[in-house]
Design an enzyme around this catalytic site. Structure first.
Site, PDB file in Angstrom:
ATOM      1  N   GLU A 280      42.765  46.219  78.370  1.00  0.00           N
ATOM      2  CA  GLU A 280      43.391  45.017  77.932  1.00  0.00           C
ATOM      3  C   GLU A 280      43.203  43.870  78.422  1.00  0.00           C
ATOM      4  O   GLU A 280      44.319  43.076  78.988  1.00  0.00           O
ATOM      5  CB  GLU A 280      44.945  45.988  77.484  1.00  0.00           C
ATOM      6  CG  GLU A 280      45.130  46.729  76.262  1.00  0.00           C
ATOM      7  CD  GLU A 280      46.177  47.305  75.695  1.00  0.00           C
ATOM      8  OE1 GLU A 280      47.226  45.926  76.125  1.00  0.00           O
ATOM      9  OE2 GLU A 280      45.999  48.224  75.376  1.00  0.00           O
TER      10      GLU A 280
ATOM     11  N   ASN B 163      47.289  55.399  77.957  1.00  0.00           N
ATOM     12  CA  ASN B 163      47.234  53.693  78.641  1.00  0.00           C
ATOM     13  C   ASN B 163      48.545  53.754  78.479  1.00  0.00           C
ATOM     14  O   ASN B 163      49.443  53.540  78.046  1.00  0.00           O
ATOM     15  CB  ASN B 163      46.275  52.997  77.082  1.00  0.00           C
ATOM     16  CG  ASN B 163      46.310  51.912  77.491  1.00  0.00           C
ATOM     17  OD1 ASN B 163      45.347  51.418  78.095  1.00  0.00           O
ATOM     18  ND2 ASN B 163      46.659  51.459  76.264  1.00  0.00           N
TER      19      ASN B 163
ATOM     20  N   GLU C  62      51.697  53.308  76.686  1.00  0.00           N
ATOM     21  CA  GLU C  62      53.373  53.328  77.285  1.00  0.00           C
ATOM     22  C   GLU C  62      54.395  53.838  77.043  1.00  0.00           C
ATOM     23  O   GLU C  62      54.818  53.763  76.045  1.00  0.00           O
ATOM     24  CB  GLU C  62      53.904  51.671  76.340  1.00  0.00           C
ATOM     25  CG  GLU C  62      52.502  50.390  76.502  1.00  0.00           C
ATOM     26  CD  GLU C  62      52.417  49.576  75.248  1.00  0.00           C
ATOM     27  OE1 GLU C  62      53.702  49.128  75.249  1.00  0.00           O
ATOM     28  OE2 GLU C  62      51.502  48.259  75.791  1.00  0.00           O
TER      29      GLU C  62
ATOM     30  N   HIS D 280      47.175  43.111  81.430  1.00  0.00           N
ATOM     31  CA  HIS D 280      47.606  42.150  81.162  1.00  0.00           C
ATOM     32  C   HIS D 280      47.834  40.952  83.283  1.00  0.00           C
ATOM     33  O   HIS D 280      49.337  41.298  83.508  1.00  0.00           O
ATOM     34  CB  HIS D 280      48.230  41.967  80.722  1.00  0.00           C
ATOM     35  CG  HIS D 280      48.195  42.626  78.958  1.00  0.00           C
ATOM     36  ND1 HIS D 280      46.732  42.021  78.103  1.00  0.00           N
ATOM     37  CD2 HIS D 280      48.852  43.692  78.814  1.00  0.00           C
ATOM     38  CE1 HIS D 280      46.921  42.175  77.177  1.00  0.00           C
ATOM     39  NE2 HIS D 280      47.362  43.945  77.771  1.00  0.00           N
TER      40      HIS D 280
ATOM     41  N   ASP E  11      42.965  40.437  80.612  1.00  0.00           N
ATOM     42  CA  ASP E  11      43.540  39.061  80.420  1.00  0.00           C
ATOM     43  C   ASP E  11      44.147  38.335  82.220  1.00  0.00           C
ATOM     44  O   ASP E  11      44.665  38.930  82.479  1.00  0.00           O
ATOM     45  CB  ASP E  11      43.754  39.298  79.777  1.00  0.00           C
ATOM     46  CG  ASP E  11      45.108  38.859  78.823  1.00  0.00           C
ATOM     47  OD1 ASP E  11      46.044  39.800  79.663  1.00  0.00           O
ATOM     48  OD2 ASP E  11      45.735  39.038  77.272  1.00  0.00           O
TER      49      ASP E  11
HETATM   50  O1  9MR Z   1      48.080  41.824  71.151  1.00  0.00           O
HETATM   51  C1  9MR Z   1      49.133  42.260  70.348  1.00  0.00           C
HETATM   52  C2  9MR Z   1      49.773  41.110  69.388  1.00  0.00           C
HETATM   53  O2  9MR Z   1      48.897  40.726  68.298  1.00  0.00           O
HETATM   54  C3  9MR Z   1      50.865  42.019  68.810  1.00  0.00           C
HETATM   55  O3  9MR Z   1      51.162  41.376  67.771  1.00  0.00           O
HETATM   56  C4  9MR Z   1      51.801  42.747  69.377  1.00  0.00           C
HETATM   57  C5  9MR Z   1      52.378  43.853  69.189  1.00  0.00           C
HETATM   58  O4  9MR Z   1      51.475  44.456  68.026  1.00  0.00           O
HETATM   59  O5  9MR Z   1      50.316  43.859  70.685  1.00  0.00           O
HETATM   60  C6  9MR Z   1      50.021  43.515  71.443  1.00  0.00           C
HETATM   61  O6  9MR Z   1      49.039  43.817  72.288  1.00  0.00           O
HETATM   62  C7  9MR Z   1      50.120  45.201  72.993  1.00  0.00           C
HETATM   63  C8  9MR Z   1      48.594  46.365  73.056  1.00  0.00           C
HETATM   64  O7  9MR Z   1      48.763  46.502  71.092  1.00  0.00           O
HETATM   65  C9  9MR Z   1      49.845  47.627  73.493  1.00  0.00           C
HETATM   66  N1  9MR Z   1      49.623  46.486  74.932  1.00  0.00           N
HETATM   67  C10 9MR Z   1      49.540  45.685  74.902  1.00  0.00           C
HETATM   68  C11 9MR Z   1      49.544  44.151  74.833  1.00  0.00           C
HETATM   69  C12 9MR Z   1      50.245  43.090  74.308  1.00  0.00           C
HETATM   70  O8  9MR Z   1      51.616  43.109  74.296  1.00  0.00           O
END
Ligand code: 9MR
Length: 756
Positions: free
Chosen positions: A682, A617, A576, A653, A684
């Protein structure tokens, strides 16, 4: 329009923060910046600023234990506290003082730092090694008009002559604080019309080797409206005048509330054209509400907790009834104070236990965690538990309901718990859960398992594993289904820097090791995530001077990649780094190295494990838009430069109104043509349109088809697999229900993997 994902971790933005509560997210414990041991002479002063940091950036609570008589631990009103003590000759000797940071939303998440304070009889008062705190040269308050620019130099000085590091607390939106490369920094800002008001900005100089040695200089900046703007009917709210024709607030102003009271604030907005404007609030503080009064106004109610003592800022928006892009935002400050003459005690609560479902023959491991807003530890007991179960004390204020079940236990059984306030036993909280013990055959899925079908095509089908999967209540079921269905796993949180390296050089491997071992035991590939990201950073990195970013980044990458060398098949090296418009995000890494950090990260990672697949990513890049264009240019440049980048991770997402398939297909193709492997990392699909999982399944199907049609698409990985453990669980985005039953999406993937 393509769908946008919710910003990571802040699901509120999905809905403008109004109607929905945040989805369940893993909450990480706060950390305290390192504090050096102190040596002081009797009669001298010990003064230590205690700085807690929370990965979620909520301000943690702070406590101190073993406070000497006469010492103070005062709130600096900026999230820190200062411990101050003037020992007398009766205090000669050493004592250990422990500072503890307590997570704002989960008081059981804590971490502490202990400091030895030694009081000597003779000599000068000094810090342990004679090192004294740096300071910032005095700065004067100033005022600036909207549209004008303000710029000034901030100069830190250190009594020892070394150049101290500088950072700024509460930098206003749009302001910058750039390194002048001569030990000073430049504050620059051109406030906009939405920023009328007073800003208090704190510049802090600190000693890089001893970050607890610090001191600050505060500047008040008053932003005034330009004379050209006519101040309308509402003199209390200058912001309301900023956009002509926009609705404006009437009488909305800063608030003051005493701990123990509930603030009730009627929010009124008007529009000169007579229409009734909309009202919204963001962020809504935890436990606050914003109820519609049915007459165009809304009431904001909030009972602050001890953790809220200090300032909270809440932004209200009023939105034109006919054009939602015309709006006025106004932030107010809510100042929560504690009345020293008033005893306030809140009852404890038991949070976060949901009705578990397990298979007969499994062991339930339900952790029960009472919390008290006053930070005392409640007494926890069981009122009723299933026959044959035990309620074991974990020694940390929590207990576990452990129950080895068998077929005789089939059906629903209740368990009830009570938490009693540690100070006032008349305050208590009870909680009951229903444990469903189910015949294991309930979880049988028709047809073949996804991983078997994928294996046959040389394809990877994956999921993100919930943090500490071995400790969740239903861990046996959770881990068994995952092992049956998937051939690749990503740790959802345990590789994140804030989790794995909470202090510099201190790595917490346990949870990451757990996933690595699990993957190996079950013949799954491991997908590491992420090495370099702007979010979920530990407090010490948030404080880092950008000139140290490169070294810190490299150390972090080397530590993780070398530890899991040969075990992680794919690494998300950089995560990101782009904004929506394609510009680089101004992360600590970007500040320190410019865009070269991306290249540096890939080179560093590749040196540690040349055999792992190294990918970039990002989210909202699966279709063609300015962000994926920027990513495309970046990949082209890196390939030309010989950077060891193997592929791109497209997070995906989505929402259930997604329809941009052609764009996804063309986008994948252009990256494939660059020689990049494609990972859908990722996936969903949040259900916004009710409970009809058909729409969702359709999107699952189409995306799987796109991936399988594209020879470079190596994996489709969903971000979790059961709605029970999803970052967006309110929107049931995954292919198993929260009771582990397969949804239509599951069978679509099965069918496509088999037949396509
Ligand atoms: O699903 C993850 C959530 O449990 C965490 O609190 C959050 C912050 O670390 O991150 C979420 O996963 C993210 C991923 O690491 C990067 N891409 C976006 C995902 C959703 O926010």
């Amino acid at each position: 329009m393509p769908n946008k994902i919710a910003r990571c971790g802040y699901a509120l933005s999905l809905t403008g923060g109004l109607l929905l509560s945040p989805v369940a997210l893993a909450n990480l414990p706060p950390v305290i910046d390192p504090i050096a041991d102190q040596v002081v002479s009797a009669g001298g002063t010990v003064e230590v600023v205690v700085v807690p940091r929370d990965p979620e950036r909520v301000v943690p609570g702070l406590t101190v234990s073993n406070m000497p008589d006469g010492a103070t631990f005062l709130d600096n009103r900026n999230g820190t506290r200062t411990f101050k003590w003037i020992p007398s000759s009766n205090d000669i000797g050493s004592r250990l003082i422990t500072f503890e940071a307590i997570d704002a939303s989960d008081p059981n998440l804590r971490s502490s730092v202990s400091v030895t304070v030694t009081v000597n009889s003779t000599g000068q008062a000094s810090q342990s090694n004679g090192n004294q705190a740096p300071r910032v040269e005095p700065l004067s308050d100033r005022s600036v008009q909207v549209g004008e620019a303000v710029s000034f130099r901030v100069t830190p000085v250190d009594p020892e002559g070394v150049v101290p590091a500088l950072f700024v607390d509460s930098l206003p939106a749009g302001a910058s604080f750039d390194d002048n490369r001569d030990g000073t920094r430049q504050f620059r800002w051109q406030p906009n019309a939405q920023q009328v008001g007073d800003f208090t900005i704190n510049f802090v100089a600190y000693d890089e080797n001893e970050p607890s040695l610090r001191s600050g200089e505060t500047v008040k900046l008053s932003v005034t409206s330009p004379n050209a703007v006519v101040i309308p009917s509402n003199p209390i709210n200058p912001v309301g005048s900023a956009v002509e024709g926009a609705p404006f607030f009437v009488g909305l102003q800063d608030q003051f509330v005493t701990l123990g009271d509930t603030l009730s604030l009627r929010v009124v907005a008007k529009d000169d054209d007579g229409s009734v404007p909309g009202l919204a609030v963001d962020p809504l503080p935890e436990r606050a509400s914003f109820k519609d009064n049915g007459d165009g106004t809304r009431t904001f109610s909030w009972q602050p907790y001890p953790i809220d003592v200090g300032d909270t800022y809440v932004q209200f928006s009023t939105i034109d009834a006919n054009n939602s892009s015309i709006r006025t935002n106004q932030s107010i400050r809510i100042n929560v104070v504690r009345d020293p003459n008033r005893v306030v005690n809140f009852p404890p609560v038991i949070n976060g236990i949901r009705n578990p479902t397990i298979r007969a023959g499994d062991t339930l491991t339900q952790r029960v965690q009472p919390v008290d807003p006053d930070f005392t530890v409640p007494n926890l007991s069981a009122l009723s538990i299933p026959q044959g179960s035990e309620f074991v004390d974990n020694g940390d204020g929590t207990r576990n309901l452990n129950w080895l079940t068998d077929f005789g236990d089939l059906g629903d059984t209740q368990a009830s718990f009570r938490a009693v306030d540690a100070v006032d036993s008349s305050l208590s909280f009870e909680s009951t859960i229903t444990v469903s013990v189910v015949d294991p055959s309930t979880f049988n899925r028709n047809g073949e398992r996804l991983r078997d079908l994928a294996d046959r095509r040389g394809f990877k089908i994956g999921y993100a594993a919930v943090l500490q999967a071995s400790k969740v209540a239903d861990s046996q079921l959770y881990r068994d289904i995952a092992a049956e269905e998937f051939n690749i796993v990503t740790p959802e949180n345990s590789h994140k820097m804030g989790w794995i390296q909470p202090q510099r050089g201190l790595f917490k491997w346990e949870d990451a090791d757990e996933v690595a071992n699990y993957a190996e035991q079950n013949g799954m590939d491991l997908h590491g995530h992420p090495l370099v990201w702007y979010a979920q950073l530990p407090g010490w990195v948030q404080l880092l001077d950008p000139s140290n970013a490169q070294q810190v980044m490299r150390e972090h990458i080397r530590a993780l990649v070398s530890r899991y060398r040969g075990r992680v098949a794919v690494w998300d090296v950089v995560n990101e780094s782009f904004e929506e418009d394609g510009s680089y995000r101004n992360s600590i890494w970007f500040k320190g190295m410019g865009k070269d950090y991306v290249r540096d990260a890939f080179i560093t990672a590749d040196q540690e494990d040349p055999n792992a697949v190294m990918i970039y990513n990002d989210y909202d890049v699966a279709w063609i838009n300015p962000k994926s264009d920027a990513m495309y240019r970046m990949v082209q440049e890196e390939i030309a430069a010989g950077t060891p980048i193997d592929g791109v991770g497209f997070q995906m997402h989505l929402r259930d109104d997604f329809s941009d398939y052609d764009s996804v297909e063309r986008n994948f193709e252009r990256f494939a043509n660059l020689g990049m492997d494609i990972y859908i990392t990722e996936f969903d699909v949040a259900m916004f349109n009710g409970q009809n999982d058909g729409l969702q399944a359709e999107i699952y199907r189409r995306v799987m088809e796109i991936c399988l049609r594209q020879p470079r698409c190596k994996a489709l990985q969903s971000w979790g697999y059961t709605d029970r453990y999803s970052w967006r669980s309110n929107f049931q985005p995954l292919m198993f229900t929260d009771k582990y039953l397969p949804k239509s999406a599951y069978y679509e993937w099965q069918r496509v993997l088999r037949d396509f």
